[in-house]
Write a protein that holds these residues in place. Sequence first.
Motif, PDB file in Angstrom:
ATOM      1  N   PRO A 100       5.770  -0.778   6.882  1.00  0.00           N
ATOM      2  CA  PRO A 100       4.414  -0.354   6.512  1.00  0.00           C
ATOM      3  C   PRO A 100       4.151  -0.380   5.003  1.00  0.00           C
ATOM      4  O   PRO A 100       3.008  -0.581   4.573  1.00  0.00           O
ATOM      5  CB  PRO A 100       4.334   1.074   7.055  1.00  0.00           C
ATOM      6  CG  PRO A 100       5.319   1.103   8.183  1.00  0.00           C
ATOM      7  CD  PRO A 100       6.446   0.203   7.755  1.00  0.00           C
ATOM      8  N   LEU A 101       5.212  -0.210   4.196  1.00  0.00           N
ATOM      9  CA  LEU A 101       5.032  -0.226   2.750  1.00  0.00           C
ATOM     10  C   LEU A 101       4.645  -1.613   2.246  1.00  0.00           C
ATOM     11  O   LEU A 101       4.025  -1.738   1.177  1.00  0.00           O
ATOM     12  CB  LEU A 101       6.330   0.237   2.061  1.00  0.00           C
ATOM     13  CG  LEU A 101       6.290   0.373   0.542  1.00  0.00           C
ATOM     14  CD1 LEU A 101       5.254   1.405   0.105  1.00  0.00           C
ATOM     15  CD2 LEU A 101       7.681   0.745   0.004  1.00  0.00           C
ATOM     16  N   TRP A 102       4.975  -2.644   3.013  1.00  0.00           N
ATOM     17  CA  TRP A 102       4.685  -4.019   2.582  1.00  0.00           C
ATOM     18  C   TRP A 102       3.184  -4.216   2.321  1.00  0.00           C
ATOM     19  O   TRP A 102       2.799  -4.801   1.321  1.00  0.00           O
ATOM     20  CB  TRP A 102       5.156  -5.000   3.649  1.00  0.00           C
ATOM     21  CG  TRP A 102       4.910  -6.442   3.322  1.00  0.00           C
ATOM     22  CD1 TRP A 102       3.805  -7.184   3.671  1.00  0.00           C
ATOM     23  CD2 TRP A 102       5.766  -7.317   2.599  1.00  0.00           C
ATOM     24  NE1 TRP A 102       3.927  -8.472   3.207  1.00  0.00           N
ATOM     25  CE2 TRP A 102       5.137  -8.581   2.539  1.00  0.00           C
ATOM     26  CE3 TRP A 102       7.019  -7.171   1.999  1.00  0.00           C
ATOM     27  CZ2 TRP A 102       5.695  -9.685   1.904  1.00  0.00           C
ATOM     28  CZ3 TRP A 102       7.590  -8.258   1.367  1.00  0.00           C
ATOM     29  CH2 TRP A 102       6.938  -9.498   1.318  1.00  0.00           C
ATOM     30  N   LYS A 103       2.357  -3.691   3.228  1.00  0.00           N
ATOM     31  CA  LYS A 103       0.916  -3.857   3.059  1.00  0.00           C
ATOM     32  C   LYS A 103       0.431  -3.130   1.810  1.00  0.00           C
ATOM     33  O   LYS A 103      -0.481  -3.606   1.119  1.00  0.00           O
ATOM     34  CB  LYS A 103       0.186  -3.345   4.300  1.00  0.00           C
ATOM     35  CG  LYS A 103      -1.324  -3.576   4.247  1.00  0.00           C
ATOM     36  CD  LYS A 103      -1.997  -3.207   5.561  1.00  0.00           C
ATOM     37  CE  LYS A 103      -1.628  -4.182   6.655  1.00  0.00           C
ATOM     38  NZ  LYS A 103      -2.406  -3.919   7.917  1.00  0.00           N
ATOM     39  N   VAL A 104       1.034  -2.004   1.487  1.00  0.00           N
ATOM     40  CA  VAL A 104       0.654  -1.274   0.272  1.00  0.00           C
ATOM     41  C   VAL A 104       1.064  -2.075  -0.959  1.00  0.00           C
ATOM     42  O   VAL A 104       0.312  -2.158  -1.931  1.00  0.00           O
ATOM     43  CB  VAL A 104       1.302   0.125   0.254  1.00  0.00           C
ATOM     44  CG1 VAL A 104       0.807   0.920  -0.954  1.00  0.00           C
ATOM     45  CG2 VAL A 104       1.014   0.881   1.538  1.00  0.00           C
ATOM     46  N   VAL A 105       2.244  -2.690  -0.917  1.00  0.00           N
ATOM     47  CA  VAL A 105       2.688  -3.545  -2.019  1.00  0.00           C
ATOM     48  C   VAL A 105       1.693  -4.677  -2.244  1.00  0.00           C
ATOM     49  O   VAL A 105       1.407  -5.061  -3.387  1.00  0.00           O
ATOM     50  CB  VAL A 105       4.097  -4.115  -1.729  1.00  0.00           C
ATOM     51  CG1 VAL A 105       4.498  -5.148  -2.775  1.00  0.00           C
ATOM     52  CG2 VAL A 105       5.121  -2.992  -1.679  1.00  0.00           C
ATOM     53  N   GLN A 106       1.140  -5.199  -1.153  1.00  0.00           N
ATOM     54  CA  GLN A 106       0.219  -6.317  -1.257  1.00  0.00           C
ATOM     55  C   GLN A 106      -1.165  -5.910  -1.755  1.00  0.00           C
ATOM     56  O   GLN A 106      -1.795  -6.652  -2.522  1.00  0.00           O
ATOM     57  CB  GLN A 106       0.074  -6.999   0.118  1.00  0.00           C
ATOM     58  CG  GLN A 106       1.344  -7.610   0.641  1.00  0.00           C
ATOM     59  CD  GLN A 106       1.882  -8.701  -0.274  1.00  0.00           C
ATOM     60  OE1 GLN A 106       1.140  -9.557  -0.738  1.00  0.00           O
ATOM     61  NE2 GLN A 106       3.174  -8.650  -0.543  1.00  0.00           N
ATOM     62  N   THR A 107      -1.652  -4.748  -1.331  1.00  0.00           N
ATOM     63  CA  THR A 107      -3.042  -4.389  -1.591  1.00  0.00           C
ATOM     64  C   THR A 107      -3.238  -3.260  -2.597  1.00  0.00           C
ATOM     65  O   THR A 107      -4.311  -3.152  -3.198  1.00  0.00           O
ATOM     66  CB  THR A 107      -3.738  -3.979  -0.278  1.00  0.00           C
ATOM     67  OG1 THR A 107      -3.059  -2.834   0.273  1.00  0.00           O
ATOM     68  CG2 THR A 107      -3.701  -5.121   0.730  1.00  0.00           C
ATOM     69  N   HIS A 108      -2.228  -2.423  -2.790  1.00  0.00           N
ATOM     70  CA  HIS A 108      -2.372  -1.250  -3.658  1.00  0.00           C
ATOM     71  C   HIS A 108      -1.065  -0.986  -4.398  1.00  0.00           C
ATOM     72  O   HIS A 108      -0.490   0.099  -4.311  1.00  0.00           O
ATOM     73  CB  HIS A 108      -2.759  -0.037  -2.798  1.00  0.00           C
ATOM     74  CG  HIS A 108      -3.248   1.145  -3.558  1.00  0.00           C
ATOM     75  ND1 HIS A 108      -3.746   1.064  -4.845  1.00  0.00           N
ATOM     76  CD2 HIS A 108      -3.297   2.463  -3.201  1.00  0.00           C
ATOM     77  CE1 HIS A 108      -4.088   2.285  -5.245  1.00  0.00           C
ATOM     78  NE2 HIS A 108      -3.825   3.143  -4.275  1.00  0.00           N
ATOM     79  N   PRO A 109      -0.549  -1.994  -5.150  1.00  0.00           N
ATOM     80  CA  PRO A 109       0.760  -1.854  -5.769  1.00  0.00           C
ATOM     81  C   PRO A 109       0.877  -0.713  -6.765  1.00  0.00           C
ATOM     82  O   PRO A 109       1.980  -0.204  -6.999  1.00  0.00           O
ATOM     83  CB  PRO A 109       0.984  -3.208  -6.452  1.00  0.00           C
ATOM     84  CG  PRO A 109      -0.351  -3.857  -6.523  1.00  0.00           C
ATOM     85  CD  PRO A 109      -1.123  -3.335  -5.364  1.00  0.00           C
ATOM     86  N   SER A 110      -0.242  -0.257  -7.320  1.00  0.00           N
ATOM     87  CA  SER A 110      -0.160   0.854  -8.270  1.00  0.00           C
ATOM     88  C   SER A 110       0.283   2.149  -7.599  1.00  0.00           C
ATOM     89  O   SER A 110       0.684   3.101  -8.278  1.00  0.00           O
ATOM     90  CB  SER A 110      -1.510   1.069  -8.967  1.00  0.00           C
ATOM     91  OG  SER A 110      -2.491   1.516  -8.058  1.00  0.00           O
TER      92      SER A 110
END
Length: 232
Positions: A100-110
Amino acid sequence: MTTLLLARHGLTHLTGPVLAGWTPDVHLSTAGQAQAEALAARLATLELDAIVSSPLERCQETAQAIADGRVARVQTDERFGECRYGEWTGRPLGELAKDPLWKVVQTHPSAVTFPGGESLPAVQHRAVTAVREWNERLGPEAVYLVCSHGDVIKAIVADAMGLHLDQFQRIAADPASLTAIRYTPLRPFVLRLNDVGGDVTGLRPPEGSEDGDGGENLTGSDAAVGGGAGTT
């Protein structure tokens, strides 16, 4: 107007399928060695005031290929080291893409802090701080090279372009690519981005260009309206 050249290391056997991170003893592959030598050949005629590298072997080997035959020797700065990916280190990207963290890395890396590792904002802060300190140390007429890693280079470029870190996934930094940023008193200029070929002689500004380029009332910090005539 300090000019920073950012070189990503050449290919390794892990580049692409695996998130290498700080995995020890990851060396350039045969293809990566050839890439490093080709980059060194492209830069051979460009005087460099310093060559700085991440401590990881793949960057050290790429930087050394560029340093061979030069007066400038490779200096190491850990702040240009790869992001510490913690528990993600050494795992296949295909496997990580299901996290699930992958999508955050892609869209909201901050918002990302890797489990057991480092946050992406912390990576950007240390790398940009290092750039500013090297700029100050080397001076406004310097042209120097830093050999680093994809996410680190992208974070530095995002800062130079005034982009929020959440936009840094829109930037590419391929193996053995060259990115060039010129820091002026008012703003940085991104001169090259993910460049994998072509002449580099124009990356050193002409003598006496710190205060202007010869155009009336145009300083080295000014952007040419209409795009300018480029390097002649």
